[in-house]
Design a protein around this motif. Structure first.
Motif, PDB file in Angstrom:
ATOM      1  N   MET B 112      11.235   3.322  20.958  1.00 41.07           N
ATOM      2  CA  MET B 112      10.489   4.554  20.679  1.00 41.07           C
ATOM      3  C   MET B 112       9.236   4.698  21.536  1.00 41.07           C
ATOM      4  O   MET B 112       8.461   5.624  21.346  1.00 41.07           O
ATOM      5  N   ASN B 113       9.077   3.765  22.470  1.00 40.17           N
ATOM      6  CA  ASN B 113       7.921   3.777  23.361  1.00 40.17           C
ATOM      7  C   ASN B 113       6.616   3.941  22.573  1.00 40.17           C
ATOM      8  O   ASN B 113       5.764   4.770  22.894  1.00 40.17           O
ATOM      9  N   ALA B 114       6.500   3.154  21.524  1.00 33.22           N
ATOM     10  CA  ALA B 114       5.346   3.265  20.629  1.00 33.22           C
ATOM     11  C   ALA B 114       4.231   2.323  21.073  1.00 33.22           C
ATOM     12  O   ALA B 114       4.460   1.356  21.795  1.00 33.22           O
ATOM     13  N   ASP B 115       3.029   2.625  20.640  1.00 38.05           N
ATOM     14  CA  ASP B 115       1.877   1.751  20.901  1.00 38.05           C
ATOM     15  C   ASP B 115       1.645   0.804  19.731  1.00 38.05           C
ATOM     16  O   ASP B 115       1.052  -0.251  19.901  1.00 38.05           O
ATOM     17  N   LEU B 116       2.085   1.244  18.570  1.00 39.20           N
ATOM     18  CA  LEU B 116       1.911   0.414  17.367  1.00 39.20           C
ATOM     19  C   LEU B 116       3.115   0.643  16.451  1.00 39.20           C
ATOM     20  O   LEU B 116       3.503   1.792  16.214  1.00 39.20           O
ATOM     21  N   VAL B 117       3.712  -0.433  15.984  1.00 41.83           N
ATOM     22  CA  VAL B 117       4.831  -0.321  15.050  1.00 41.83           C
ATOM     23  C   VAL B 117       4.438  -1.027  13.755  1.00 41.83           C
ATOM     24  O   VAL B 117       4.007  -2.187  13.769  1.00 41.83           O
ATOM     25  N   VAL B 118       4.591  -0.306  12.653  1.00 43.50           N
ATOM     26  CA  VAL B 118       4.268  -0.869  11.340  1.00 43.50           C
ATOM     27  C   VAL B 118       5.568  -1.303  10.667  1.00 43.50           C
ATOM     28  O   VAL B 118       6.517  -0.526  10.594  1.00 43.50           O
ATOM     29  N   GLY B 119       5.583  -2.523  10.171  1.00 44.67           N
ATOM     30  CA  GLY B 119       6.725  -2.982   9.376  1.00 44.67           C
ATOM     31  C   GLY B 119       6.524  -2.518   7.942  1.00 44.67           C
ATOM     32  O   GLY B 119       5.608  -2.975   7.262  1.00 44.67           O
ATOM     33  N   SER B 120       7.372  -1.588   7.493  1.00 47.99           N
ATOM     34  CA  SER B 120       7.181  -1.000   6.169  1.00 47.99           C
ATOM     35  C   SER B 120       8.036  -1.688   5.112  1.00 47.99           C
ATOM     36  O   SER B 120       9.262  -1.736   5.236  1.00 47.99           O
ATOM     37  N   ARG B 121       7.364  -2.186   4.086  1.00 50.79           N
ATOM     38  CA  ARG B 121       8.088  -2.869   3.002  1.00 50.79           C
ATOM     39  C   ARG B 121       8.896  -1.888   2.164  1.00 50.79           C
ATOM     40  O   ARG B 121       9.852  -2.270   1.516  1.00 50.79           O
ATOM     41  N   PHE B 122       8.485  -0.604   2.178  1.00 52.64           N
ATOM     42  CA  PHE B 122       9.152   0.397   1.337  1.00 52.64           C
ATOM     43  C   PHE B 122      10.396   0.984   2.000  1.00 52.64           C
ATOM     44  O   PHE B 122      11.112   1.757   1.387  1.00 52.64           O
ATOM     45  N   GLU B 123      10.623   0.640   3.248  1.00 53.67           N
ATOM     46  CA  GLU B 123      11.806   1.146   3.952  1.00 53.67           C
ATOM     47  C   GLU B 123      12.933   0.127   3.947  1.00 53.67           C
ATOM     48  O   GLU B 123      14.012   0.403   4.463  1.00 53.67           O
ATOM     49  N   SER B 128      11.086  -7.804  -1.714  1.00 52.32           N
ATOM     50  CA  SER B 128      11.023  -8.305  -3.103  1.00 52.32           C
ATOM     51  C   SER B 128       9.569  -8.551  -3.480  1.00 52.32           C
ATOM     52  O   SER B 128       9.125  -9.680  -3.602  1.00 52.32           O
ATOM     53  N   MET B 129       8.834  -7.458  -3.618  1.00 51.74           N
ATOM     54  CA  MET B 129       7.419  -7.560  -3.993  1.00 51.74           C
ATOM     55  C   MET B 129       7.203  -6.841  -5.312  1.00 51.74           C
ATOM     56  O   MET B 129       7.669  -5.724  -5.498  1.00 51.74           O
ATOM     57  N   SER B 130       6.491  -7.496  -6.224  1.00 56.04           N
ATOM     58  CA  SER B 130       6.169  -6.822  -7.476  1.00 56.04           C
ATOM     59  C   SER B 130       4.818  -6.128  -7.330  1.00 56.04           C
ATOM     60  O   SER B 130       3.811  -6.778  -7.039  1.00 56.04           O
ATOM     61  N   SER B 132       2.044  -3.363  -9.093  1.00 52.17           N
ATOM     62  CA  SER B 132       1.687  -2.632 -10.312  1.00 52.17           C
ATOM     63  C   SER B 132       1.660  -1.130 -10.007  1.00 52.17           C
ATOM     64  O   SER B 132       1.515  -0.721  -8.843  1.00 52.17           O
ATOM     65  N   ALA B 133       1.794  -0.309 -11.059  1.00 54.81           N
ATOM     66  CA  ALA B 133       1.831   1.153 -10.874  1.00 54.81           C
ATOM     67  C   ALA B 133       0.564   1.690 -10.209  1.00 54.81           C
ATOM     68  O   ALA B 133       0.658   2.495  -9.265  1.00 54.81           O
ATOM     69  N   PRO B 134      -0.654   1.264 -10.640  1.00 58.49           N
ATOM     70  CA  PRO B 134      -1.862   1.775  -9.960  1.00 58.49           C
ATOM     71  C   PRO B 134      -1.911   1.404  -8.481  1.00 58.49           C
ATOM     72  O   PRO B 134      -2.295   2.207  -7.642  1.00 58.49           O
ATOM     73  N   ARG B 135      -1.473   0.190  -8.188  1.00 56.43           N
ATOM     74  CA  ARG B 135      -1.512  -0.260  -6.797  1.00 56.43           C
ATOM     75  C   ARG B 135      -0.514   0.539  -5.952  1.00 56.43           C
ATOM     76  O   ARG B 135      -0.803   0.934  -4.828  1.00 56.43           O
ATOM     77  N   ARG B 136       0.659   0.771  -6.533  1.00 53.57           N
ATOM     78  CA  ARG B 136       1.681   1.545  -5.831  1.00 53.57           C
ATOM     79  C   ARG B 136       1.173   2.978  -5.577  1.00 53.57           C
ATOM     80  O   ARG B 136       1.373   3.536  -4.503  1.00 53.57           O
ATOM     81  N   ALA B 137       0.483   3.538  -6.595  1.00 52.90           N
ATOM     82  CA  ALA B 137      -0.057   4.901  -6.457  1.00 52.90           C
ATOM     83  C   ALA B 137      -1.110   4.949  -5.348  1.00 52.90           C
ATOM     84  O   ALA B 137      -1.132   5.887  -4.535  1.00 52.90           O
ATOM     85  N   ALA B 138      -1.973   3.936  -5.321  1.00 47.31           N
ATOM     86  CA  ALA B 138      -3.020   3.884  -4.288  1.00 47.31           C
ATOM     87  C   ALA B 138      -2.394   3.762  -2.899  1.00 47.31           C
ATOM     88  O   ALA B 138      -2.824   4.429  -1.941  1.00 47.31           O
ATOM     89  N   MET B 139      -1.347   2.938  -2.807  1.00 51.96           N
ATOM     90  CA  MET B 139      -0.679   2.757  -1.511  1.00 51.96           C
ATOM     91  C   MET B 139       0.008   4.048  -1.066  1.00 51.96           C
ATOM     92  O   MET B 139       0.029   4.382   0.118  1.00 51.96           O
ATOM     93  N   TYR B 140       0.556   4.783  -2.029  1.00 52.11           N
ATOM     94  CA  TYR B 140       1.207   6.063  -1.727  1.00 52.11           C
ATOM     95  C   TYR B 140       0.186   7.058  -1.188  1.00 52.11           C
ATOM     96  O   TYR B 140       0.429   7.738  -0.189  1.00 52.11           O
ATOM     97  N   LEU B 141      -0.972   7.104  -1.850  1.00 51.89           N
ATOM     98  CA  LEU B 141      -2.038   8.021  -1.421  1.00 51.89           C
ATOM     99  C   LEU B 141      -2.490   7.692   0.003  1.00 51.89           C
ATOM    100  O   LEU B 141      -2.604   8.579   0.858  1.00 51.89           O
TER     101      LEU B 141
END
Lengths: 81, 256
Positions: B112-123, B128-130, B132-141
């Motif tokens: 993709m000729n990228a300068d930065l590639v992020v490894g996404s755990r949600f993709e 296998s990460m547990s 919490s709902a608040p943490r997941r919400a913060a990460m989504y935001l």
């Protein structure tokens, strides 16, 4: 300089009350409240200036921290050779 | 402008470590077995992290003052540039990041000729990460906000599993937000605003096996508020525009 200005303003605040009275009348607050507000303004300015200085120092310390780690690594490699 | 195709030899793996004596040996052994060069940045650990790396005949830089993950990473960026590497992979020392997926990061960057590639755990289905709902919400935001600046969908803005190549690497070696979430979220915002190409790829990230997280829940809330304020007010770190940096990099190469 900031601390000196604040000290002078605090100690001799009462002496400048006559000069402040027109301002206090315009603002409809007591003259000592005006002196207090000026002291607070100077104090706030000092705090902001100190905060900027500390941020600058933090950046320098951070760079020195990294330089130190890399120099140690170079010296250790040199010692091994 | 001709892009830089990366191979394994061009990449240095940076492993920031703070009190990770239980896991560090396994992590660096895995990295070496995959054929990658690495450097461990010991962030003033008080345990035997440094000794473990030396025993494994690994490369270690020891910071005399604890500065956090971001400071350790910036030290690693500078080391990588000094030693002629064209890109770096960030990898946690607690065994959370999949060492076997380094090749995927490089492939994604090249494709993709990228300068930065992020490894996404949600993709990744293998994550296998547990969380919490608040943490997941913060990460989504944070991910939604980062996506706006990056102009690409980013589902995991706080993932530390990423690869960065020149000239963004040089820019980050000079100016990198080192506080908690600065090294992940703010770094994406900064790179996105400077028009660097940022993409994501699936990466299975697992729960840490040993050690403690670098931030408590209350501290996380405070840091999220801080990083959002910094972003909204535009007080974040500034780096040169991607086009200017690429032009400078290629002109330097041609002058040799």
């Amino acid at each position: 300089m900031g601390w000196t200005a604040l000290s002078v303003l605090t100690f001799f605040g009462a002496l400048v009350v006559p000069f402040i009275e027109p301002i206090s009348e315009f603002l409809r607050i007591g003259p000592f409240a005006v002196v207090g507000a000026m002291c607070l303004f100077v104090l706030l300015s000092i705090c902001i200036q100190l905060s900027i200085s500390i941020s600058g120092m933090q950046r320098q310390i951070s760079k020195l921290n990294e330089d130190s780690a890399m120099l140690r690594n170079m010296i250790e490699k040199f010692d091994v050779k | 402008m001709k892009s830089l195709m990366l191979s394994k030899q061009d990449v240095l793996v940076i492993v920031p470590a703070f009190n990770e004596q239980e896991s560090i040996t396994q992590v660096i052994t895995d990295i070496a077995s995959c054929g990658y060069k690495y450097v461990v940045i010991d962030d003033c650990s008080v345990d035997k992290t440094r000794r473990r790396v030396i025993e494994a005949k690994g490369e270690v830089l020891t910071l005399p003052i604890n500065g956090g993950v971001g400071a350790a990473l910036r030290c690693g960026f500078r080391y990588a540039i000094d030693h002629g590497y064209k890109a770096v992979i960030q990898c946690d020392a607690d065994g959370q990041h999949p060492v076997g997926h380094f090749d995927n990061l490089i492939d994604a960057m090249n494709e993709m000729n990228a300068d930065l590639v992020v490894g996404s755990r949600f993709e990744s289905d293998l994550t296998s990460m547990s969380l919490s709902a608040p943490r997941r919400a913060a990460m989504y935001l944070l991910a939604r906000i980062a996506s706006r600046y990056v102009k690409q969908p980013i589902s995991d803005a706080t993932s530390g599993f990423r690869i960065i190549k020149s000239p963004l690497l040089e820019s980050f070696a000079k100016s990198f937000p080192t506080y908690y979430l600065g090294d992940t979220f703010e770094a994406l915002v900064v790179a996105g605003k400077a028009n660097y190409k940022i993409v994501q790829t699936p990466a299975p990230i697992v729960d840490r096996q040993t050690g403690r997280p670098s931030s408590s829940n209350s501290d996380s809330v405070r840091q999220i508020a801080k990083v959002l304020l910094v972003t909204i007010l535009g007080l974040h770190t500034k780096i040169p525009n991607a086009t200017d940096s690429r032009r400078l990099l290629f002109s330097e190469k041609e002058s040799y």
